[in-house]
Design a protein around this motif. Structure first.
Motif, PDB file in Angstrom:
ATOM      1  N   LEU A  85      -8.904   9.746  69.576  1.00  0.00           N
ATOM      2  CA  LEU A  85      -8.387  10.427  70.764  1.00  0.00           C
ATOM      3  C   LEU A  85      -9.506  10.539  71.792  1.00  0.00           C
ATOM      4  O   LEU A  85     -10.683  10.616  71.428  1.00  0.00           O
ATOM      5  CB  LEU A  85      -7.893  11.837  70.416  1.00  0.00           C
ATOM      6  CG  LEU A  85      -6.711  11.945  69.462  1.00  0.00           C
ATOM      7  CD1 LEU A  85      -6.530  13.387  69.001  1.00  0.00           C
ATOM      8  CD2 LEU A  85      -5.448  11.444  70.127  1.00  0.00           C
ATOM      9  N   PHE A  86      -9.132  10.548  73.065  1.00  0.00           N
ATOM     10  CA  PHE A  86     -10.111  10.693  74.143  1.00  0.00           C
ATOM     11  C   PHE A  86      -9.430  11.411  75.309  1.00  0.00           C
ATOM     12  O   PHE A  86      -8.292  11.102  75.652  1.00  0.00           O
ATOM     13  CB  PHE A  86     -10.614   9.316  74.595  1.00  0.00           C
ATOM     14  CG  PHE A  86     -11.527   9.367  75.789  1.00  0.00           C
ATOM     15  CD1 PHE A  86     -12.830   9.808  75.663  1.00  0.00           C
ATOM     16  CD2 PHE A  86     -11.076   8.979  77.043  1.00  0.00           C
ATOM     17  CE1 PHE A  86     -13.675   9.861  76.765  1.00  0.00           C
ATOM     18  CE2 PHE A  86     -11.905   9.029  78.153  1.00  0.00           C
ATOM     19  CZ  PHE A  86     -13.216   9.467  78.009  1.00  0.00           C
ATOM     20  N   TRP A  94      -5.868  10.067  75.738  1.00  0.00           N
ATOM     21  CA  TRP A  94      -5.755   8.671  75.310  1.00  0.00           C
ATOM     22  C   TRP A  94      -5.647   8.635  73.798  1.00  0.00           C
ATOM     23  O   TRP A  94      -6.447   9.251  73.084  1.00  0.00           O
ATOM     24  CB  TRP A  94      -6.951   7.869  75.812  1.00  0.00           C
ATOM     25  CG  TRP A  94      -6.896   7.676  77.292  1.00  0.00           C
ATOM     26  CD1 TRP A  94      -7.406   8.517  78.242  1.00  0.00           C
ATOM     27  CD2 TRP A  94      -6.251   6.612  77.981  1.00  0.00           C
ATOM     28  NE1 TRP A  94      -7.125   8.027  79.490  1.00  0.00           N
ATOM     29  CE2 TRP A  94      -6.428   6.858  79.363  1.00  0.00           C
ATOM     30  CE3 TRP A  94      -5.558   5.470  77.573  1.00  0.00           C
ATOM     31  CZ2 TRP A  94      -5.924   5.999  80.338  1.00  0.00           C
ATOM     32  CZ3 TRP A  94      -5.069   4.619  78.543  1.00  0.00           C
ATOM     33  CH2 TRP A  94      -5.249   4.892  79.911  1.00  0.00           C
ATOM     34  N   ILE A  95      -4.663   7.918  73.317  1.00  0.00           N
ATOM     35  CA  ILE A  95      -4.316   7.909  71.893  1.00  0.00           C
ATOM     36  C   ILE A  95      -4.479   6.486  71.371  1.00  0.00           C
ATOM     37  O   ILE A  95      -3.903   5.546  71.918  1.00  0.00           O
ATOM     38  CB  ILE A  95      -2.857   8.383  71.710  1.00  0.00           C
ATOM     39  CG1 ILE A  95      -2.672   9.756  72.342  1.00  0.00           C
ATOM     40  CG2 ILE A  95      -2.471   8.377  70.239  1.00  0.00           C
ATOM     41  CD1 ILE A  95      -1.234  10.100  72.669  1.00  0.00           C
ATOM     42  N   TYR A 104      -1.147   6.979  76.163  1.00  0.00           N
ATOM     43  CA  TYR A 104      -1.725   8.243  76.600  1.00  0.00           C
ATOM     44  C   TYR A 104      -0.626   9.255  76.885  1.00  0.00           C
ATOM     45  O   TYR A 104       0.523   8.901  77.146  1.00  0.00           O
ATOM     46  CB  TYR A 104      -2.648   8.071  77.812  1.00  0.00           C
ATOM     47  CG  TYR A 104      -2.008   7.583  79.088  1.00  0.00           C
ATOM     48  CD1 TYR A 104      -1.510   8.482  80.025  1.00  0.00           C
ATOM     49  CD2 TYR A 104      -1.918   6.222  79.373  1.00  0.00           C
ATOM     50  CE1 TYR A 104      -0.934   8.040  81.207  1.00  0.00           C
ATOM     51  CE2 TYR A 104      -1.356   5.773  80.550  1.00  0.00           C
ATOM     52  CZ  TYR A 104      -0.863   6.680  81.461  1.00  0.00           C
ATOM     53  OH  TYR A 104      -0.295   6.259  82.624  1.00  0.00           O
ATOM     54  N   PHE A 105      -1.007  10.517  76.806  1.00  0.00           N
ATOM     55  CA  PHE A 105      -0.122  11.640  77.081  1.00  0.00           C
ATOM     56  C   PHE A 105      -0.615  12.283  78.368  1.00  0.00           C
ATOM     57  O   PHE A 105      -1.787  12.614  78.502  1.00  0.00           O
ATOM     58  CB  PHE A 105      -0.180  12.641  75.922  1.00  0.00           C
ATOM     59  CG  PHE A 105       0.845  13.726  76.003  1.00  0.00           C
ATOM     60  CD1 PHE A 105       2.099  13.558  75.449  1.00  0.00           C
ATOM     61  CD2 PHE A 105       0.547  14.929  76.621  1.00  0.00           C
ATOM     62  CE1 PHE A 105       3.056  14.568  75.518  1.00  0.00           C
ATOM     63  CE2 PHE A 105       1.488  15.946  76.685  1.00  0.00           C
ATOM     64  CZ  PHE A 105       2.739  15.758  76.141  1.00  0.00           C
ATOM     65  N   TYR A 106       0.297  12.441  79.334  1.00  0.00           N
ATOM     66  CA  TYR A 106      -0.107  12.994  80.629  1.00  0.00           C
ATOM     67  C   TYR A 106       1.040  13.806  81.212  1.00  0.00           C
ATOM     68  O   TYR A 106       2.158  13.305  81.353  1.00  0.00           O
ATOM     69  CB  TYR A 106      -0.501  11.854  81.571  1.00  0.00           C
ATOM     70  CG  TYR A 106      -1.040  12.290  82.906  1.00  0.00           C
ATOM     71  CD1 TYR A 106      -2.164  13.102  82.998  1.00  0.00           C
ATOM     72  CD2 TYR A 106      -0.444  11.876  84.077  1.00  0.00           C
ATOM     73  CE1 TYR A 106      -2.675  13.489  84.223  1.00  0.00           C
ATOM     74  CE2 TYR A 106      -0.947  12.258  85.318  1.00  0.00           C
ATOM     75  CZ  TYR A 106      -2.064  13.065  85.380  1.00  0.00           C
ATOM     76  OH  TYR A 106      -2.565  13.455  86.595  1.00  0.00           O
ATOM     77  N   TYR A 111       2.979   7.878  77.583  1.00  0.00           N
ATOM     78  CA  TYR A 111       3.010   6.575  78.246  1.00  0.00           C
ATOM     79  C   TYR A 111       2.535   5.500  77.273  1.00  0.00           C
ATOM     80  O   TYR A 111       1.466   5.621  76.670  1.00  0.00           O
ATOM     81  CB  TYR A 111       2.112   6.577  79.487  1.00  0.00           C
ATOM     82  CG  TYR A 111       2.632   7.474  80.576  1.00  0.00           C
ATOM     83  CD1 TYR A 111       3.484   6.999  81.554  1.00  0.00           C
ATOM     84  CD2 TYR A 111       2.273   8.821  80.617  1.00  0.00           C
ATOM     85  CE1 TYR A 111       3.981   7.827  82.556  1.00  0.00           C
ATOM     86  CE2 TYR A 111       2.755   9.658  81.608  1.00  0.00           C
ATOM     87  CZ  TYR A 111       3.599   9.155  82.569  1.00  0.00           C
ATOM     88  OH  TYR A 111       4.095   9.982  83.547  1.00  0.00           O
ATOM     89  N   THR A 112       3.342   4.445  77.146  1.00  0.00           N
ATOM     90  CA  THR A 112       3.029   3.302  76.285  1.00  0.00           C
ATOM     91  C   THR A 112       3.189   2.023  77.098  1.00  0.00           C
ATOM     92  O   THR A 112       3.541   2.066  78.277  1.00  0.00           O
ATOM     93  CB  THR A 112       3.959   3.256  75.059  1.00  0.00           C
ATOM     94  OG1 THR A 112       5.291   2.972  75.516  1.00  0.00           O
ATOM     95  CG2 THR A 112       3.941   4.558  74.275  1.00  0.00           C
TER      96      THR A 112
END
Length: 140
Positions: A85-86, A94-95, A104-106, A111-112
């Motif tokens: 993760l970042f 960021w995954i 990423y999760f926002y 989002y993929t």
């Protein structure tokens, strides 16, 4: 009188530390009974809002200090096994799952490469090791 002061000081010096002893740390062990997605945690980060994110072998967990919210392939993750993760400067999580993809999760949305044109263009030549951000806030 002068000789009594050092003796009194020595007695106080010996007994005061026992009264000043600090409290011990308290620890809480969270596991799947409390809502964590899996018992094997590979990584964790804290985002700018204070949420703690855990990458586990069975999904992604977000902890708000009280409860866990879990994300899996049913929520859009490419794979349930999250190994890295970042958090970037925009507070995107960021995954990096075990499967050779990045998402990423926002702002409450995952989002993929299925719903983000930039992620769709990323060339994957091997396993994704990490995501980094340079001084110009560009993701690499």
């Amino acid at each position: 009188m002068i000789k009594k002061i050092p003796l009194l000081g020595a007695i106080i010096f010996c007994f005061i530390p026992s009264f000043l002893a600090g409290q011990g740390y308290s620890y809480v062990n969270y596991n799947i009974k409390e809502g964590l997605a899996g018992s094997m945690v590979y990584c964790m980060v804290q985002d700018h809002d204070g949420f703690i994110w855990f990458g586990t072998e069975t999904g992604l967990s977000r902890f708000d200090g009280q409860r866990f919210t879990n994300f899996t392939t049913l929520d859009g993750l490419p794979d349930n096994e999250i190994i890295r993760l970042f958090v970037d400067s925009k507070n995107r999580i960021w995954i990096m799952p075990f499967q050779n993809k990045v998402c990423y999760f926002y702002k409450g949305k995952l989002y993929t490469d299925q719903n983000d044109s930039l992620l769709k263009q990323l060339p994957y030549k091997g396993g994704v090791v990490s995501v980094v951000e340079n001084v110009r806030n560009e993701i690499a």
